[in-house]
Scaffold this active site. Sequence first.
Site, PDB file in Angstrom:
ATOM      1  N   HIS A 173     -21.933 -16.160  -5.407  1.00 55.08           N
ATOM      2  CA  HIS A 173     -20.775 -15.270  -5.537  1.00 55.08           C
ATOM      3  C   HIS A 173     -20.787 -14.179  -4.471  1.00 55.08           C
ATOM      4  O   HIS A 173     -21.607 -13.264  -4.506  1.00 55.08           O
ATOM      5  CB  HIS A 173     -20.773 -14.657  -6.956  1.00 55.08           C
ATOM      6  CG  HIS A 173     -19.573 -13.819  -7.242  1.00 55.08           C
ATOM      7  ND1 HIS A 173     -19.608 -12.705  -8.052  1.00 55.08           N
ATOM      8  CD2 HIS A 173     -18.288 -13.939  -6.820  1.00 55.08           C
ATOM      9  CE1 HIS A 173     -18.398 -12.178  -8.107  1.00 55.08           C
ATOM     10  NE2 HIS A 173     -17.581 -12.897  -7.372  1.00 55.08           N
TER      11      HIS A 173
ATOM     12  N   ASN B 231     -18.947  -8.413 -11.756  1.00 60.38           N
ATOM     13  CA  ASN B 231     -17.587  -8.425 -12.315  1.00 60.38           C
ATOM     14  C   ASN B 231     -17.555  -8.064 -13.793  1.00 60.38           C
ATOM     15  O   ASN B 231     -16.538  -7.584 -14.295  1.00 60.38           O
ATOM     16  CB  ASN B 231     -16.913  -9.775 -12.067  1.00 60.38           C
ATOM     17  CG  ASN B 231     -16.451  -9.904 -10.625  1.00 60.38           C
ATOM     18  OD1 ASN B 231     -16.394  -8.919  -9.900  1.00 60.38           O
ATOM     19  ND2 ASN B 231     -16.124 -11.116 -10.208  1.00 60.38           N
TER      20      ASN B 231
ATOM     21  N   SER C 203     -15.598 -16.234  -9.638  1.00 66.01           N
ATOM     22  CA  SER C 203     -15.767 -14.817  -9.974  1.00 66.01           C
ATOM     23  C   SER C 203     -16.265 -14.637 -11.392  1.00 66.01           C
ATOM     24  O   SER C 203     -16.722 -13.551 -11.755  1.00 66.01           O
ATOM     25  CB  SER C 203     -14.416 -14.095  -9.850  1.00 66.01           C
ATOM     26  OG  SER C 203     -13.953 -14.147  -8.539  1.00 66.01           O
TER      27      SER C 203
ATOM     28  N   GLU D 190     -24.366 -12.704  -5.395  1.00 61.99           N
ATOM     29  CA  GLU D 190     -24.992 -13.026  -6.682  1.00 61.99           C
ATOM     30  C   GLU D 190     -25.330 -14.519  -6.667  1.00 61.99           C
ATOM     31  O   GLU D 190     -24.478 -15.348  -6.340  1.00 61.99           O
ATOM     32  CB  GLU D 190     -24.034 -12.743  -7.841  1.00 61.99           C
ATOM     33  CG  GLU D 190     -23.875 -11.272  -8.175  1.00 61.99           C
ATOM     34  CD  GLU D 190     -22.930 -11.045  -9.357  1.00 61.99           C
ATOM     35  OE1 GLU D 190     -23.318 -10.351 -10.300  1.00 61.99           O
ATOM     36  OE2 GLU D 190     -21.790 -11.568  -9.331  1.00 61.99           O
TER      37      GLU D 190
HETATM   38  N1  3HC Z   1     -14.025  -8.096   8.764  1.00 61.74           N
HETATM   39  C1  3HC Z   1     -14.922  -7.419   9.488  1.00 61.74           C
HETATM   40  N2  3HC Z   1     -15.122  -6.084   9.345  1.00 61.74           N
HETATM   41  C2  3HC Z   1     -14.339  -5.431   8.463  1.00 61.74           C
HETATM   42  C3  3HC Z   1     -13.375  -6.088   7.679  1.00 61.74           C
HETATM   43  C4  3HC Z   1     -13.237  -7.485   7.858  1.00 61.74           C
HETATM   44  N3  3HC Z   1     -12.374  -8.197   7.151  1.00 61.74           N
HETATM   45  N4  3HC Z   1     -12.780  -5.172   6.869  1.00 61.74           N
HETATM   46  C5  3HC Z   1     -13.358  -3.978   7.142  1.00 61.74           C
HETATM   47  N5  3HC Z   1     -14.301  -4.148   8.100  1.00 61.74           N
HETATM   48  C6  3HC Z   1     -15.208  -3.131   8.631  1.00 61.74           C
HETATM   49  C7  3HC Z   1     -14.541  -2.210   9.622  1.00 61.74           C
HETATM   50  O1  3HC Z   1     -14.600  -2.726  10.938  1.00 61.74           O
HETATM   51  C8  3HC Z   1     -15.366  -0.937   9.473  1.00 61.74           C
HETATM   52  O2  3HC Z   1     -16.583  -1.068  10.161  1.00 61.74           O
HETATM   53  P1  3HC Z   1     -17.366   0.225  10.731  1.00 61.74           P
HETATM   54  O3  3HC Z   1     -17.499   1.201   9.609  1.00 61.74           O
HETATM   55  O4  3HC Z   1     -18.690  -0.311  11.206  1.00 61.74           O
HETATM   56  O5  3HC Z   1     -16.493   0.726  11.836  1.00 61.74           O
HETATM   57  C9  3HC Z   1     -15.710  -0.927   7.994  1.00 61.74           C
HETATM   58  O6  3HC Z   1     -15.609  -2.286   7.548  1.00 61.74           O
HETATM   59  C10 3HC Z   1     -14.772  -0.038   7.226  1.00 61.74           C
HETATM   60  O7  3HC Z   1     -13.440  -0.519   7.407  1.00 61.74           O
HETATM   61  P2  3HC Z   1     -12.147   0.388   7.603  1.00 61.74           P
HETATM   62  O8  3HC Z   1     -12.527   1.676   8.291  1.00 61.74           O
HETATM   63  O9  3HC Z   1     -11.061  -0.425   8.193  1.00 61.74           O
HETATM   64  O10 3HC Z   1     -11.642   0.686   6.144  1.00 61.74           O
HETATM   65  P3  3HC Z   1     -12.403   1.354   4.943  1.00 61.74           P
HETATM   66  O11 3HC Z   1     -13.294   2.456   5.384  1.00 61.74           O
HETATM   67  O12 3HC Z   1     -11.362   1.613   3.927  1.00 61.74           O
HETATM   68  O13 3HC Z   1     -13.346   0.189   4.418  1.00 61.74           O
HETATM   69  C11 3HC Z   1     -13.755  -1.518   2.872  1.00 61.74           C
HETATM   70  C12 3HC Z   1     -12.833  -1.008   3.962  1.00 61.74           C
HETATM   71  C13 3HC Z   1     -15.096  -1.887   3.490  1.00 61.74           C
HETATM   72  C14 3HC Z   1     -13.096  -2.738   2.292  1.00 61.74           C
HETATM   73  C15 3HC Z   1     -13.968  -0.383   1.827  1.00 61.74           C
HETATM   74  O14 3HC Z   1     -12.724   0.060   1.404  1.00 61.74           O
HETATM   75  C16 3HC Z   1     -14.750  -0.846   0.633  1.00 61.74           C
HETATM   76  O15 3HC Z   1     -15.970  -0.942   0.654  1.00 61.74           O
HETATM   77  N6  3HC Z   1     -14.034  -1.126  -0.479  1.00 61.74           N
HETATM   78  C17 3HC Z   1     -14.639  -1.649  -1.693  1.00 61.74           C
HETATM   79  C18 3HC Z   1     -14.787  -3.131  -1.565  1.00 61.74           C
HETATM   80  C19 3HC Z   1     -15.359  -3.763  -2.803  1.00 61.74           C
HETATM   81  O16 3HC Z   1     -15.727  -3.124  -3.776  1.00 61.74           O
HETATM   82  N7  3HC Z   1     -15.420  -5.091  -2.794  1.00 61.74           N
HETATM   83  C20 3HC Z   1     -15.869  -5.859  -3.937  1.00 61.74           C
HETATM   84  C21 3HC Z   1     -14.680  -6.361  -4.670  1.00 61.74           C
HETATM   85  S1  3HC Z   1     -15.122  -7.310  -6.072  1.00 61.74           S
HETATM   86  C22 3HC Z   1     -15.221  -8.881  -5.503  1.00 61.74           C
HETATM   87  O17 3HC Z   1     -14.950  -9.183  -4.373  1.00 61.74           O
HETATM   88  C23 3HC Z   1     -15.658  -9.911  -6.486  1.00 61.74           C
HETATM   89  C24 3HC Z   1     -14.550 -10.874  -6.813  1.00 61.74           C
HETATM   90  O18 3HC Z   1     -15.119 -11.939  -7.562  1.00 61.74           O
HETATM   91  C25 3HC Z   1     -13.442 -10.253  -7.632  1.00 61.74           C
END
Ligand code: 3HC
Length: 283
Positions: free
Chosen positions: A140, A190, A119, A152
């Site tokens: 990433h 990040n 990360s 990334e």
């Molecule tokens: N596998 C498959 N599909 C998934 C899933 C998984 N693990 N988790 C969620 N989904 C899908 C759902 O099926 C749904 O699909 P659809 O819209 O086509 O029906 C969609 O994603 C939305 O899921 P939910 O309705 O269950 O829940 P949310 O609407 O709250 O969405 C989320 C969940 C996509 C995680 C959304 O909250 C989001 O985009 N959050 C921000 C995530 C983010 O910013 N991530 C980056 C983090 S930083 C990082 O990772 C870097 C590291 O180095 C720190």
Amino acid sequence: MSIKTVGIIGAGAMGNGIAQVCAVAGLNAIMQDINDAALGKAMKTIGGSLERLVRKGTLTEAQTAEVLARIKTTTNPDDLAVSDIVIEAATENEALKLKLLQGIDAILPPSTIIASNTSSISITKLAAATSRPDKFIGMHFFNPVPVMALVEIITGLRTSEATADTVAELARTLGKTPIGVKNSAGFVVNRILCPMINEAVFTLQEGLATAEEIDAGMKLGCNHPIGPLALCDLVGLDVQLAVMHVLYQTFNDPKYRPAPLLQEMVDAGMLGRKSGQGFYKYG
Ligand code: 3HC
């Protein structure tokens, strides 16, 4: 170079997500971790995630079985030797990553690319632990890996253009959009995201609003899909803290100092979703 088999070190949230997207894209995935319990948990997570895709109609039951058949698990790093690329997705700890990378470098043929899903840690530094810095790169992914479209691609000082091209092509094969980034602590996303989450923890610590209100503020006021504290729970408070430490130590700038409440919560074992409690409680 065409990639058919991807080795993955680490079966945590990122590792199992990477294995899933590789297998869904028709590649073979070999996921390695230190014990069978971690691998079993990872396969359960992948099963649940594939079920969502079946419910949505993007995958059939028969395809799910094929996808699962393309994922092998192992506790023996030697089994990764047949991979065309190995992606390291272990805990965000520099000493651990250096040790794992040195170990896998000794096992893999010289032609195999090694990527790290770190990360924040310097790709140039991690590359130097191997005998192939030209074939070492940052790849990433973002959590949850099956959902997030970005990868990334981070080039270290000695990463070759051919390696960067191959890995960008792999990202596209996985259905992701690659962006090229020069090596620097936290890379691009990040570097921007984690200080924002850190500032959200400061606002909570200072009692400016409740966790729910802070998150509602960023969701409703800035159209973020989830609030920064809920996102910190998703990413893991330990990962967020590790990134802030790397940013703070690398740039030596107080704007990156980790919020004391974040440190306190990690010390208490409140790591977010994975431990059942972070800024929120999980069932
Ligand atoms: N596998 C498959 N599909 C998934 C899933 C998984 N693990 N988790 C969620 N989904 C899908 C759902 O099926 C749904 O699909 P659809 O819209 O086509 O029906 C969609 O994603 C939305 O899921 P939910 O309705 O269950 O829940 P949310 O609407 O709250 O969405 C989320 C969940 C996509 C995680 C959304 O909250 C989001 O985009 N959050 C921000 C995530 C983010 O910013 N991530 C980056 C983090 S930083 C990082 O990772 C870097 C590291 O180095 C720190």
